[in-house]
Structures are given as C-alpha cells and as structure tokens.
Design an enzyme around this catalytic site. Structure first.
Site, mmCIF file in Angstrom:
data_model
loop_
_atom_site.group_PDB
_atom_site.id
_atom_site.type_symbol
_atom_site.label_atom_id
_atom_site.label_comp_id
_atom_site.label_asym_id
_atom_site.label_seq_id
_atom_site.Cartn_x
_atom_site.Cartn_y
_atom_site.Cartn_z
ATOM 1 C CG ASP A 182 -9.927 12.113 8.443
ATOM 2 O OD1 ASP A 182 -9.308 11.016 7.824
ATOM 3 O OD2 ASP A 182 -10.268 12.836 7.806
ATOM 4 C CB ILE A 211 -3.186 -9.809 9.101
ATOM 5 C CG1 ILE A 211 -4.165 -8.815 8.116
ATOM 6 C CG2 ILE A 211 -1.780 -9.537 8.858
ATOM 7 C CD1 ILE A 211 -3.790 -7.400 8.720
ATOM 8 C CD1 TRP A 269 -8.489 13.974 4.488
ATOM 9 C CD2 TRP A 269 -8.038 15.726 3.067
ATOM 10 N NE1 TRP A 269 -9.466 14.986 4.455
ATOM 11 C CE2 TRP A 269 -9.354 16.093 3.673
ATOM 12 C CE3 TRP A 269 -7.494 16.860 2.151
ATOM 13 C CZ2 TRP A 269 -9.936 16.975 3.449
ATOM 14 C CZ3 TRP A 269 -8.272 17.913 2.177
ATOM 15 C CH2 TRP A 269 -9.707 18.177 2.774
ATOM 16 C CE1 TYR A 295 -10.880 3.181 6.522
ATOM 17 C CE2 TYR A 295 -11.352 5.371 6.863
ATOM 18 C CZ TYR A 295 -10.410 4.249 6.512
ATOM 19 O OH TYR A 295 -9.042 4.704 6.588
ATOM 20 C CB ALA A 334 -6.603 -0.492 6.270
ATOM 21 C CE1 TYR A 335 -13.552 -4.144 1.981
ATOM 22 C CE2 TYR A 335 -14.195 -1.481 2.073
ATOM 23 C CZ TYR A 335 -14.176 -3.023 1.334
ATOM 24 O OH TYR A 335 -15.471 -3.078 0.563
ATOM 25 C CB THR A 336 -8.694 2.297 2.416
ATOM 26 O OG1 THR A 336 -7.958 1.585 1.178
ATOM 27 C CG2 THR A 336 -7.376 1.991 3.651
ATOM 28 N N GLY A 374 0.934 -1.104 0.146
ATOM 29 C CA GLY A 374 -0.138 0.033 -0.094
ATOM 30 C C GLY A 374 0.763 1.334 -0.042
ATOM 31 C CE LYS A 418 -8.022 2.137 9.970
ATOM 32 N NZ LYS A 418 -6.907 1.272 9.599
#
Length: 284
Positions: free
Chosen positions: A103, A38, A151, A126, A61-63, A10, A130
């Site tokens: 954030d 993981i 960002w 999301y 991560a799932y973003t 990533g 997190k």
C-alpha cells in the site's frame, strides 16, 4: 510446476510453506538468502535454469520502512534490482512471477479505496523501491503479476500483533496512532489466495489483496487486547505528529479488492475473524 519461493523464512514465506502440502502436483523450492542470493544475477539465472523453475512467488523484501530512509542502496538492491533479476530469469523459461508489493506505493492522501489503476505516488524510500519493483517485473516478464498488500501479520517473526500483546502485558498504558487507517492482513489468508491463483492460472497485471474491513492502528490494538484478554493496559489514541517516524506513513491506505475477487473467485475474511484465528494459534 516447479515453483520457487523466495524469502521463505519471512511471514508470508513461512505461511506458504505450511500450505504447500495441499498442492501435491507442484514441486516447491523454498529459499532464503542462505540458499539463494537473489541480489546476484548469475546465481539467480543458474538456479532458475538448473531447477527448471516454471514460476516464482517473490516474498523477499527489505521491509524495515524507517531504516530504509537512511539505507537506500540496500533497500533498492533487494526491493527493485533483485525482483527484475528473478523476472528476467523466469521469462527465459517462459514462466511467470508473482511480485508482492505494498500500500506504500500510494501517499495515503486519498479518501476512497485505492484501485489498481489509481496513479501511485509513494512518499517513502520503501514505497518508491516497491513501485519500481512492480515496473521492473512487468518489464522483464510478460507473465508478471503484482499483488499489493498491507499491514501484514502472522504467528511468525516480528509484527504488530506480537508487539502489542507484549506491550499490553508489560505496561499499564501505551499510545497508538489513531489517524492512520488501513486493513490488517493475516499472512495465512494471503498465502492461501496466492496458491489459489497459482492453481487457477496466472493473469498478468496488478491486483490488491488485504483482509476485508477497515481499522486504525488504535482500533487494531484494542481488538488485539480484547481478543487476547489483556485488561490491565490502557490504550491511548495518538495523532501521527505525536509519534514521528523517519518514513512517512500513508494516512489512508484502504485497497479495493474487487479485481482479485472477480478474477480468481477468492473469498476474503474480515480482518477481525482472521485476527482471532491468529491469536488462537499464538496462545497455543
């Protein structure tokens, strides 16, 4: 130390790999799903034990923020369950974990920079997954550090900077949201900060890291086009309701970085300086 990097392909994982040579006293194990799943607790336990892992930086991560709204199970497994497995496995070795968060744990209805002790109130799947990851790693590993960022962009992978350059070259006009405010963050700067933290020693708790300064997505786009030299594309400011998305975005997501700067003596560049550095590399 033996340090496990997850999500190494990533944006942040790639940037960490570029800087590992500057830390020759540590041995880094760079993994992505092909090397280590993981989400498989037995596989995580075995990998951490066999390689005598002392610390983990979890960049996996799932973003896909909008997709997460309809893919809650997969998002939860990767963002919440897997970090707990990692934390539990490294705790067995008396080690530490740095969990990267976001954030999006805040709803963005505030008007002052969010501090670490402010009460989270996520408005999306999301953000909720997190936030749960933060609680999970802290529960399963007493040397757990959470670093929230926002960002993120880099020269690697798909991101806002690359998309705005491409659209600026292809179109005469684009519309960009102007009423969501945050801080663009160069993944290279975050990677550097994380490795500084590793060198100085983990201090458990929640921390915020973004570049300095403030921008809307519209401001960010104008800066990208100006620095890249795109002149033939008009950028039009939009209200959020003109650009509806499945997931709610925080309107205001400035993160206060006082804590991380004081704790680790980190100097943080302004977002526009870092954007110039990134675009220079992209042009090469």
């Amino acid at each position: 130390m033996n340090i496990l990097i997850t999500g190494c392909r990533g944006q942040l994982g790639n940037e960490l790999q570029l800087q590992e040579a500057e830390h020759p006293s540590h041995h880094f194990f760079n993994t992505d799903v092909e090397e280590l799943n993981i989400c498989d607790q037995a596989a995580v336990d075995a990998y951490v034990a066999e390689n005598q892992i002392d610390g983990i930086i979890n960049c996996a991560a799932y973003t896909a923020v909008d997709k997460a709204e309809s893919d809650k199970e997969k998002c939860t497994t990767l963002n919440t369950v897997a970090p707990a497995y990692l934390a539990n496995a490294v705790e067995q070795r008396g080690g530490w974990i740095i969990q990267i968060s976001t954030d999006y744990v805040f709803n963005g209805k505030g008007y002052l920079p969010y501090k670490e002790e402010d009460t989270p109130s996520p408005d999306s799947v999301y953000g909720s997954t997190k936030l749960a990851s933060e609680l999970g790693v802290s529960k399963f590993c007493k040397n757990a550090m959470v670093v929230r960022t926002a960002w993120l962009y880099s020269t690697f992978g798909h991101n806002f900077v690359k998309t705005m350059i491409r659209l600026g070259m292809e179109r005469k006009e684009i519309g960009v949201v102007a009423d969501q405010v945050g801080t663009p963050t160069y993944a290279r700067d975050l990677a550097s900060a994380l490795l500084t933290i590793v060198e100085k020693g983990i201090k458990p708790g929640v921390y915020h890291y973004t570049n300095e300064g403030v921008a809307s997505w519209y401001d960010f786009t104008k800066a990208i086009h100006r620095i890249y030299g795109i002149q033939g594309c008009k950028v039009k400011p939009l209200h959020t309701d003109e650009y509806p998305t499945p997931a709610k975005r925080p309107h205001y997501s400035i993160l206060d970085k006082t804590k991380i700067k004081k704790a680790f003596g980190i100097e943080i560049p302004h977002w526009e300086e870092s954007l110039k550095d990134c675009i220079e590399l992209l042009e090469k």
